[in-house]
Structure formats: structure tokens, C-alpha cells
Design an enzyme around this catalytic site. Structure first.
Site, PDB file in Angstrom:
ATOM      1  N   ASP A 219      58.057  91.142  35.188  1.00  0.00           N
ATOM      2  CA  ASP A 219      57.630  90.478  36.413  1.00  0.00           C
ATOM      3  C   ASP A 219      56.289  89.804  36.167  1.00  0.00           C
ATOM      4  O   ASP A 219      55.850  89.685  35.018  1.00  0.00           O
ATOM      5  CB  ASP A 219      57.537  91.490  37.562  1.00  0.00           C
ATOM      6  CG  ASP A 219      57.984  90.887  38.889  1.00  0.00           C
ATOM      7  OD1 ASP A 219      57.321  89.936  39.337  1.00  0.00           O
ATOM      8  OD2 ASP A 219      58.984  91.344  39.453  1.00  0.00           O
ATOM      9  N   HIS A 255      53.453  90.238  42.214  1.00  0.00           N
ATOM     10  CA  HIS A 255      54.778  90.775  42.538  1.00  0.00           C
ATOM     11  C   HIS A 255      55.142  92.001  41.715  1.00  0.00           C
ATOM     12  O   HIS A 255      55.870  92.889  42.171  1.00  0.00           O
ATOM     13  CB  HIS A 255      55.803  89.661  42.312  1.00  0.00           C
ATOM     14  CG  HIS A 255      57.171  89.926  42.832  1.00  0.00           C
ATOM     15  ND1 HIS A 255      58.234  90.243  42.014  1.00  0.00           N
ATOM     16  CD2 HIS A 255      57.663  89.918  44.087  1.00  0.00           C
ATOM     17  CE1 HIS A 255      59.326  90.398  42.742  1.00  0.00           C
ATOM     18  NE2 HIS A 255      59.011  90.217  43.998  1.00  0.00           N
ATOM     19  N   SER A 438      64.276  92.374  45.658  1.00  0.00           N
ATOM     20  CA  SER A 438      63.189  92.776  44.762  1.00  0.00           C
ATOM     21  C   SER A 438      62.825  94.234  44.949  1.00  0.00           C
ATOM     22  O   SER A 438      62.438  94.906  43.991  1.00  0.00           O
ATOM     23  CB  SER A 438      61.932  91.937  45.031  1.00  0.00           C
ATOM     24  OG  SER A 438      61.911  90.782  44.260  1.00  0.00           O
TER      25      SER A 438
END
Length: 612
Positions: A219, A255, A438
Site C-alpha cells: 500500500d 492508506h 480496503s
């Protein structure tokens, strides 16, 4: 505006050259002045907007700067505002019979450096200072008789599958244990039991996951100093440069921090815990479409001992779907990782709200994860379609609570009081509300780590099978087919307690797994799953039919276990028909009907000789 059509593994791709942006690869790690923060590190390049708009003159000037190692043009595909950056790598597949010496002369002529020669006649090439633009080089190589194909490696921003919470907030981690309400939030009811049963899995294990099991999270933006993640990291990597470690700061995104926390946040008396708080974290910073960098990231996971690989990103854009080099990298991890048992690879199904899954989910062996809500319903954003493995709790009803990077700007579209917690009730500086596929994907990744804690000898294929077999069917029973499959929920909402219990059972009965097999579909139109030869005649029970080979093979595994009979998968006009048994007498097939129906199937007798 200049337009160039370049060869790709999916056919010609028209690109227009940007008149504002260029890509710069720095000599040092710090970002250049003018770097566009939302889109860093495409193929190792920072995206830079030129001040005067003269892209040719500006790029030449930038290349002469001592802090710039390489500069490149930036492109855009038709109707798409995402920048496309050539990484400088070209994949060249030589024609049959072309030797190394002959091909090297051609590569020298184009001033290309050979990075790797592969057994399948593929040569991985890199441009040098004397080379032309890699897009032009690839086109020229592609036209040579000695070359079957030459495609430039491209990078684009991939979708990070996160969505801001849509309804309500919560104080507790209801996704682990849902009592039917959210403590401290009056007036919002959840559905009791609409959770992943994580505490039950811990009780079955009598621990919170083994420190010998490592979850890799690929990520952008990891805050490894966060209280929930501090001290958990092993073998961190910045994908674009290949450097050990991950960068810090808002320019690099945020994120990865909540994703990592949902999987493995520590049980240290403060904050939250992940699904597998006792397991380790391998953070890989740098989302990339680049095939070359995709190979780097998955090879790193394989070589440094990742057991589970969680990916909350992807694309549904057909032009930039992963190609054979991406598939090779991921297949290699699934089949060769963990000493041949295979790394467990998970991808998020996607948040586009479409009846199409993220293209990375469609690769054989990948666990494709969708989302479910705090009421055991399907959230509108979660993509659907054949190939979805399971769903896991996320937002759409009540959001998840996850770690927040210290530099995370939060939801800048919301009022200041609701930037991190949408009800405006402050829960401190270390956390935020989170969701989308996610959030669902690292939750399942953590559960996979618990399965490997329970039974370290499980193959990647067995982990996927256990997750699907033990999932809870949610939603309407009518939307599940004869095989127990739903395009919206896959095989159901993941149940960590049942999955871990099954892994422990397999370990205790001494089940000896075979090494992970290459999940690529076979070319033979009639696939015999059993090793012994089967006749193309006789009778069996047709259990179901699928467009996707991987779905058919999942059902085959289940049927062989339940019936201990040979199973035939026949490709009949592009549809994979799954047929149980090969009997010479049709009555023998009919005698099997009651048992199959009792197990929830709706089969019928099929004459094998009628299959194409």
C-alpha cells in the site's frame, strides 16, 4: 497534442503526451519542488508540473539538474485523467530460434541493457542514457522479424479501495463481535452476529496469532511509529527504489496505516487490535501498475518470508488490466512462497459499485474479498461478480475503527469536527473511521494469518478452500446457486472461528498437504481432476456450470471431499460444466441424486457423450 500508439500485452494503446507534466526520478530520496502529492512514485518517478508549460524545454532543463537522475514524458489515455508513465523497462519476447548473441547485437544497437533473460524467450530490457524513449524503442523492436512482441512497461495510479464511512459511527470493534448495537451510540441498531467471529478464533487457538506468521501489506503511507504498529515491522520495502524501509509524511499517502492495523494491530492495552495482533507486519510502500515493479514487490514478499499478502487496490479499467507479467509475479508467490506451500494472496474486490471485480481478483488462486455491513447486507459500493471468494465486515452500515497516520489529513470534504469521526465525537488522535473493501481485505488477511497459526502446513489453496467452506451465508438464500455461491457475497461472510477450528482439525488428523499447484487453467477442454484417466462417455450428475475456471475448480475440490468420486469439468461452448461421477449406468447416477440434494445441490443426470 502529440499522440503515440504503443504496443501492450492487451493490444495497441493510444496515448497523448502531456503538455504540463513530466516525471523525474531523483538522485536523492526527497521529493522535488512542484511534485504533485496525490500521485507520487509512478514507476519510480515523481510527477512534476512545469511552470512555463513548455514540456520539451522544461524536461531537457530538468534532466540537466544534478539532483535528477532520469526524466521522462508523461502521457494520458483517451478519456482518462490518470497519468501514464513509462518506467524505462521493455519486455521483449524473441522469436523461436533467436540466440543470445544475435539478440544482443540488436539490443546494443538500440543502446539497451539486458536486465534478465528468461526461459520463455522473454528478455527484460532497460533503457540507458543513450536510448530513445522506451515507447519508441518498444515500437521499433516490435516490428523486427526476430521479435515476437515488445511491450513497454507502464505505470498508472491504481485505485485504493477505500471509501469514507457512509452511516453512523461506533466505539467498539463490532466487526469482531457484533452484539446488535454500538456502545455509546444511541439510536443505531446493528444485526447481532453480523461479524467475523474473531474472538472465537482466538479462543480456539488459545493465542492471538503466531509471531512466526508474517502479513505483508502492499500500500502507500505506513506510520510504523503508530502505537498500534510500533515494533511489528519486518523487511519493509519502498517498491519504486528497492530501498529497505518505508518513507514518512503526507506526500507518501496514509492508506497503508489503517489497512495494516485492521490486519495486525498490536494487543498492547491501548488503541485497537487487528484480527491477528500476535503476527508480524511486512510493509511494502508503493502501489504500482508497472509489471517490473509488481515483480519486485511480490518477489520481495516471497524472498523475505511473507505468509499472507494483502492488497487493497486494483483497477476495473480494461485498458490497464494486469497482463502476463503481472500474473507471472503473483502466480509465483502463490505457488512458490512459503517453501512451496504458497503465499496466501488477497485482493479487494473494488468499490466501484459495479457487477465486475477488480482485475487482480480474477487471477487464479487469489482470494477476492468483498464487503458486508453491520447488518449482514451488501453495501452498494462493493463490486460483485464471479470469482468473489468471501465478504467481510466493513462500512455501509457502521464503519470500522482503524489506526490513523500522524500526518493523515482525514476527510477534508467534511466539517472539521467530522474529519476523522463522522459523528464528530473525538476518539483521540490515533484512530479514524475506515471502510470499503480496503477494510474488508486486511481483516480477512489477518484471519488467514490465524489459520496459518493453527496449521502452518496449509497450502495457499487449502487456506482459500477453508475460508470459503466455513463462511456464513448471508442475504437471501435464493441468491446462492447449487454450489452455494452468490455473486454478491461469494461463499458468504467470513467466519474466523469456524475457519480456525477446521484448520486445527486438519492438523490434528495429520492431513499432509501437497505443495501449492500452479492455478492456471489447463488447456484441455475436458479437465480430469483425478489422476486416473476417465472415459468421455457414461453418465454423471451435472452439479453446476461456470464461466470462470477458478470457480469450477473450487466446486471440484468440495465435491471430491464430500463424495470421494471422480469429478469432470467439461468446457462446453465456453461454459465449464461440473459433473460428479462417471457411471456406465444412468441409474447409478440417479441413485446419487438424494444425497446431492440433501447437501444443497440441485443436480441432474448428464450423458457425458453429449458434451462438446
Amino acid at each position: 497534442m502529440s499522440t503515440l500508439t504503443v504496443p501492450t500485452t492487451h493490444g495497441p494503446l493510444p496515448l497523448r503526451k502531456s503538455q504540463e507534466f513530466v516525471g523525474l526520478r531523483q538522485q536523492a530520496a526527497s521529493p522535488p519542488d512542484g511534485a504533485e502529492n496525490p500521485r507520487p512514485e509512478l514507476g519510480g518517478f515523481e510527477l512534476v508540473k512545469l511552470p512555463d508549460g513548455d514540456v520539451e524545454r522544461g524536461l531537457d532543463a530538468a534532466r540537466r539538474r544534478p539532483d535528477v537522475a532520469t526524466g521522462t514524458h508523461v502521457y494520458f489515455a483517451t478519456g482518462d485523467d490518470r497519468p501514464v508513465v513509462p518506467t524505462g523497462i521493455v519486455y521483449c519476447r524473441l522469436a523461436e530460434g533467436v540466440g543470445e548473441e544475435e539478440s544482443q547485437r540488436v539490443f546494443d544497437l538500440y543502446h539497451l541493457r539486458v536486465v534478465e533473460r528468461r526461459d520463455d524467450n522473454t528478455v527484460v530490457l532497460s533503457v540507458t542514457e543513450r536510448s530513445r524513449n522506451p515507447l519508441h524503442v518498444a515500437r521499433q523492436l516490435d516490428q523486427l522479424a526476430m521479435v515476437d512482441s515488445a511491450v513497454p512497461d507502464l505505470d498508472i495510479p491504481l485505485e485504493q479501495y477505500f471509501s469514507e464511512p457512509r452511516d453512523g459511527l461506533y466505539d467498539q470493534q463490532w466487526s469482531f463481535h457484533n452484539p446488535g448495537y454500538v456502545p455509546g451510540v444511541p439510536g443505531f441498531a446493528t444485526r447481532e452476529g453480523a461479524d467475523a467471529r474473531v474472538p472465537g478464533a482466538w479462543r480456539a487457538l488459545d493465542n492471538l496469532g503466531s509471531a512466526e506468521v508474517t502479513v505483508a501489506v502492499i500500500d502507500n503511507g505506513f506510520d510504523l511509529e503508530h502505537p498500534d504498529l510500533r515494533g511489528k515491522s519486518v523487511a519493509p520495502l519502498t517498491v519504486s527504489s528497492g530501498a529497505a524501509g518505508v518513507p514518512r509524511g503526507a506526500v507518501y499517502g496514509s492508506h497503508g496505516t489503517p489497512c495494516a492495523s485492521v490486519a495486525v494491530a498490536a494487543a498492547n492495552g491501548t488503541g485497537i487490535v487487528g484480527a491477528a495482533p500476535g503476527c508480524r507486519l511486512m510493509p511494502l510502500h508503493g502501489l504500482t501498475y508497472s509489471a517490473f515493479l509488481t515483480e519486485r514487490m511480490f518477489d520481495h514478499c516471497l524472498q523475505h518470508g511473507a505468509d499472507v499478502i494483502s492488497c487493497s487496490w486494483g483497477t476495473v479499467d480494461d485498458r490497464f488490466r494486469p497482463g502476463p507479467f503481472h500474473e507471472r509475479a503473483i502466480r509465483k508467490a502463490i505457488t512458490q512462497g512459503r517453501g512451496g506451500l504458497g503465499c496466501v494472496v488477497l485482493f479487494a474486490g473494488g468499490n466501484e459499485g459495479r457487477a465486475v471485480l477488480n482485475y487482480y481478483c480474477r487471477m487464479p488462486g487469489v482470494i477476492a474479498v468483498g464487503a458486508s455491513t453491520s447488518n449482514d447486507t451488501h453495501p452498494a459500493y462493493s463490486n460483485t461478480g464471479d470469482g468473489l471468494s468471501v465478504v467481510a465486515p466493513s462500512d455501509g452500515g457502521w464503519p470500522l475503527l482503524a489506526a490513523r497516520a500522524s500526518w493523515d489529513p482525514g476527510n477534508t470534504q467534511a466539517p472539521a469536527a467530522k474529519r476523522y469521526y463522522v459523528d464528530g465525537r473525538d476518539r483521540g488522535p490515533y484512530h479514524k473511521h475506515f471502510g470499503g473493501t480496503s477494510g474488508a481485505t486486511p481483516l480477512v488477511a489477518g484471519i488467514c494469518a490465524l489459520l496459518l497459526t493453527a496449521h502452518p502446513g496449509l497450502t495457499a489453496t487449502q487456506v482459500k478452500d477453508i475460508l470459503e467452506r466455513t463462511a456464513d451465508r448471508i442475504g437471501s438464500p435464493g441468491e446462492y446457486g447449487a454450489s452455494g455461491y452468490s455473486p454478491r457475497f461469494g461463499y458468504g461472510r467470513v467466519n474466523a472461528e469456524r475457519a480456525v477450528t477446521e484448520a486445527l482439525r486438519l492438523r490434528n488428523v495429520g492431513a499432509t498437504p501437497t505443495l501449492a499447484q500452479d492455478p492456471s487453467p489447463p488447456a484441455d477442454p475436458v479437465l480430469r481432476v483425478r489422476a486416473e484417466p476417465q472415459p468421455r462417455m457414461g453418465f454423471g450428475l451435472q452439479i453446476s456450470a461456470f464461466r470462470e475456471t477458478s470457480n469450477a475448480l473450487q466446486l471440484v475440490t468440495r465435491l471430491e471431499r464430500e463424495f470421494d468420486l471422480p469429478v469432470v469439468v467439461a468446457d462446453d461452448g465456453g461454459v465449464h460444466k461440473v459433473i460428479l461421477g462417471t457411471f456406465t449406468d444412468p441409474q447409478a447416477a440417479r441413485d446419487l441424486l438424494p444425497r446431492a440434494q440433501q447437501l444443497g445441490y440441485r443436480p441432474f443426470v448428464r450423458d457425458l457423450s453429449t458434451l462438446s
